[in-house]
Write a protein that holds these residues in place. Structure first.
Motif, mmCIF file in Angstrom:
data_model
loop_
_atom_site.group_PDB
_atom_site.id
_atom_site.type_symbol
_atom_site.label_atom_id
_atom_site.label_comp_id
_atom_site.label_asym_id
_atom_site.label_seq_id
_atom_site.Cartn_x
_atom_site.Cartn_y
_atom_site.Cartn_z
ATOM 1 N N TYR A 3 0.837 -1.218 -0.033
ATOM 2 C CA TYR A 3 0.031 0.080 -0.074
ATOM 3 C C TYR A 3 0.895 1.310 -0.038
ATOM 4 O O TYR A 3 0.250 2.334 0.111
ATOM 5 N N ARG A 4 2.014 1.060 0.060
ATOM 6 C CA ARG A 4 3.125 2.223 0.299
ATOM 7 C C ARG A 4 3.158 3.063 -1.025
ATOM 8 O O ARG A 4 3.353 4.334 -1.198
ATOM 9 N N GLN A 5 3.199 2.180 -2.177
ATOM 10 C CA GLN A 5 3.652 3.004 -3.637
ATOM 11 C C GLN A 5 2.474 2.303 -4.608
ATOM 12 O O GLN A 5 2.990 1.758 -5.565
ATOM 13 N N PRO A 6 1.062 2.395 -4.389
ATOM 14 C CA PRO A 6 0.268 1.923 -5.369
ATOM 15 C C PRO A 6 0.265 2.754 -6.772
ATOM 16 O O PRO A 6 0.427 3.916 -6.739
ATOM 17 N N SER A 7 0.340 1.971 -7.694
ATOM 18 C CA SER A 7 0.562 2.292 -9.009
ATOM 19 C C SER A 7 -0.734 2.427 -9.710
ATOM 20 O O SER A 7 -1.932 1.897 -9.206
ATOM 21 N N GLU A 8 -1.096 2.974 -11.015
ATOM 22 C CA GLU A 8 -2.169 3.122 -11.461
ATOM 23 C C GLU A 8 -2.797 1.743 -11.784
ATOM 24 O O GLU A 8 -3.870 1.611 -11.877
ATOM 25 N N ARG A 9 -1.913 0.826 -11.975
ATOM 26 C CA ARG A 9 -2.186 -0.791 -12.310
ATOM 27 C C ARG A 9 -2.870 -1.366 -11.185
ATOM 28 O O ARG A 9 -3.381 -2.572 -11.457
ATOM 29 N N LYS A 10 -2.550 -0.926 -10.047
ATOM 30 C CA LYS A 10 -3.167 -1.665 -8.871
ATOM 31 C C LYS A 10 -4.502 -1.153 -8.686
ATOM 32 O O LYS A 10 -4.973 -0.196 -9.063
ATOM 33 N N SER A 11 -5.132 -1.928 -7.684
ATOM 34 C CA SER A 11 -6.556 -1.825 -7.459
ATOM 35 C C SER A 11 -7.068 -0.509 -6.816
ATOM 36 O O SER A 11 -6.143 0.211 -6.116
ATOM 37 N N MET A 12 -8.154 -0.204 -6.719
ATOM 38 C CA MET A 12 -8.630 1.013 -6.335
ATOM 39 C C MET A 12 -8.479 0.555 -4.813
ATOM 40 O O MET A 12 -8.558 1.599 -3.977
ATOM 41 N N HIS A 13 -8.736 -0.616 -4.391
ATOM 42 C CA HIS A 13 -8.568 -1.029 -2.831
ATOM 43 C C HIS A 13 -7.510 -0.504 -2.516
ATOM 44 O O HIS A 13 -7.141 0.031 -1.130
ATOM 45 N N ALA A 14 -6.068 -0.711 -3.206
ATOM 46 C CA ALA A 14 -4.827 -0.265 -2.661
ATOM 47 C C ALA A 14 -4.799 1.263 -2.624
ATOM 48 O O ALA A 14 -4.273 1.924 -1.717
ATOM 49 N N ARG A 15 -5.610 1.749 -3.573
ATOM 50 C CA ARG A 15 -5.361 3.250 -3.553
ATOM 51 C C ARG A 15 -5.946 3.955 -2.250
ATOM 52 O O ARG A 15 -5.662 5.004 -1.624
ATOM 53 N N ILE A 16 -7.238 3.439 -2.087
ATOM 54 C CA ILE A 16 -8.107 3.875 -0.854
ATOM 55 C C ILE A 16 -7.306 3.730 0.420
ATOM 56 O O ILE A 16 -7.193 4.426 1.343
ATOM 57 N N VAL A 17 -6.678 2.571 0.514
ATOM 58 C CA VAL A 17 -5.935 2.380 1.851
ATOM 59 C C VAL A 17 -4.837 3.286 1.812
ATOM 60 O O VAL A 17 -4.505 3.761 2.998
ATOM 61 N N GLN A 18 -3.991 3.347 0.707
ATOM 62 C CA GLN A 18 -3.042 4.505 0.726
ATOM 63 C C GLN A 18 -3.376 5.742 1.116
ATOM 64 O O GLN A 18 -2.758 6.381 1.974
ATOM 65 N N GLU A 19 -4.371 6.453 0.519
ATOM 66 C CA GLU A 19 -4.833 7.895 0.629
ATOM 67 C C GLU A 19 -5.281 8.074 1.947
ATOM 68 O O GLU A 19 -5.017 8.963 2.622
ATOM 69 N N LEU A 20 -6.322 7.024 2.402
ATOM 70 C CA LEU A 20 -6.917 7.233 3.772
ATOM 71 C C LEU A 20 -5.906 7.101 4.883
ATOM 72 O O LEU A 20 -5.870 8.043 5.701
ATOM 73 N N GLY A 21 -4.956 6.138 4.855
ATOM 74 C CA GLY A 21 -4.107 5.801 5.767
ATOM 75 C C GLY A 21 -3.162 6.933 5.864
ATOM 76 O O GLY A 21 -2.668 7.514 6.784
ATOM 77 N N MET A 22 -2.742 7.592 4.603
ATOM 78 C CA MET A 22 -1.709 8.865 4.542
ATOM 79 C C MET A 22 -2.559 10.202 5.254
ATOM 80 O O MET A 22 -1.794 10.811 6.037
#
Length: 238
Positions: A3-22
């Motif tokens: 979840y630290r460096q989610p790329s555009e190819r990774k799921s929205m799930h990872a993006r949500i975790v990354q952004e809310l966690g940050m």
């Protein structure tokens, strides 16, 4: 999942975790704050409720939030966060001033690493001592700060393994992400080899001689030098 460096190819799930966690770790959402309602987050990220709830479960597992029916998702007190979780630690590093974070890390290292070196001096086998020496010799032959990084990390991790204390070794391993970042900075100091290598050699020698007190003292000296190196590189008093 990283979840630290989610790329555009990774799921929205990872993006949500990354952004809310940050946003939580950085203080955008404070303890006792409620996260936006499910419907709003689903609309913002264009995801279904099951996807959002899976991301929320990850944040719950990391100790950042709790979720209750008819209450929503609420940020937990900072003391309850799983600070050594690799993702939480990464978000903390990204959201904190460097001098503040490295001062915090150096304080923790000063408590843990002298005891680790002392235990390694007491319990290391001949093979483990040889492994620590091999890492040190790679440090000696490293020509650039970048080349020095992995041998330096190996030196410290092999000392932790030589304690034969699984809990302590695991704790050191959980701090390895932060240690890597600290070494990336401290190893940029001028005259690195002349200043840092003798202090690492002193730790190695004490462990080879099964001198627990000497290993503890040598580690304290090395950590004091690491603090000075960060001070030089960052231009901040740590």
């Amino acid at each position: 999942m990283d979840y630290r460096q989610p790329s555009e190819r990774k799921s929205m799930h990872a993006r949500i975790v990354q952004e809310l966690g940050m946003q939580i770790v950085s203080g955008r959402f404070k303890p006792d704050d409620k996260l936006p309602a499910e419907a709003l987050l689903c609309e913002e990220y264009a995801v279904s409720r099951p996807v959002l709830r899976e991301a929320t479960r990850v944040l719950v597992a990391k100790g950042l939030v709790y979720s209750r029916p008819r209450v929503g998702t609420v940020v937990k007190p900072r003391r309850e966060w799983h600070m050594l979780d690799p993702d939480v630690l990464h978000w903390l590093m990204q959201s904190s001033p460097q001098n503040e974070f490295f001062a915090l890390l150096t304080s923790v290292r000063s408590i843990i690493e002298p005891a680790v070196a002392a235990l390694a001096a007491q319990h290391a086998t001949d093979d483990e001592v040889a492994s620590i020496r091999e890492a040190y010799e790679r440090m000696e032959h490293a020509q650039t700060p970048e080349a020095l990084l992995q041998p330096d990390l190996d030196f410290h991790s092999r000392i932790a393994d030589a304690t034969h204390n699984d809990l302590l070794a695991n704790l050191c391993n959980m701090l390895s992400l932060a240690l890597r970042e600290a070494l990336k900075h401290s190893n940029r100091r001028p005259n690195l080899h002349e200043l840092a290598l003798p202090r690492h050699k002193a730790i190695l020698t004490a462990i080879e001689n099964h001198d627990a007190l000497g290993a503890r003292h040598a580690t304290l000296v090395q950590l004091d030098d690491a603090r000075t190196a960060l001070d030089v590189v960052l231009g901040q008093h740590l």
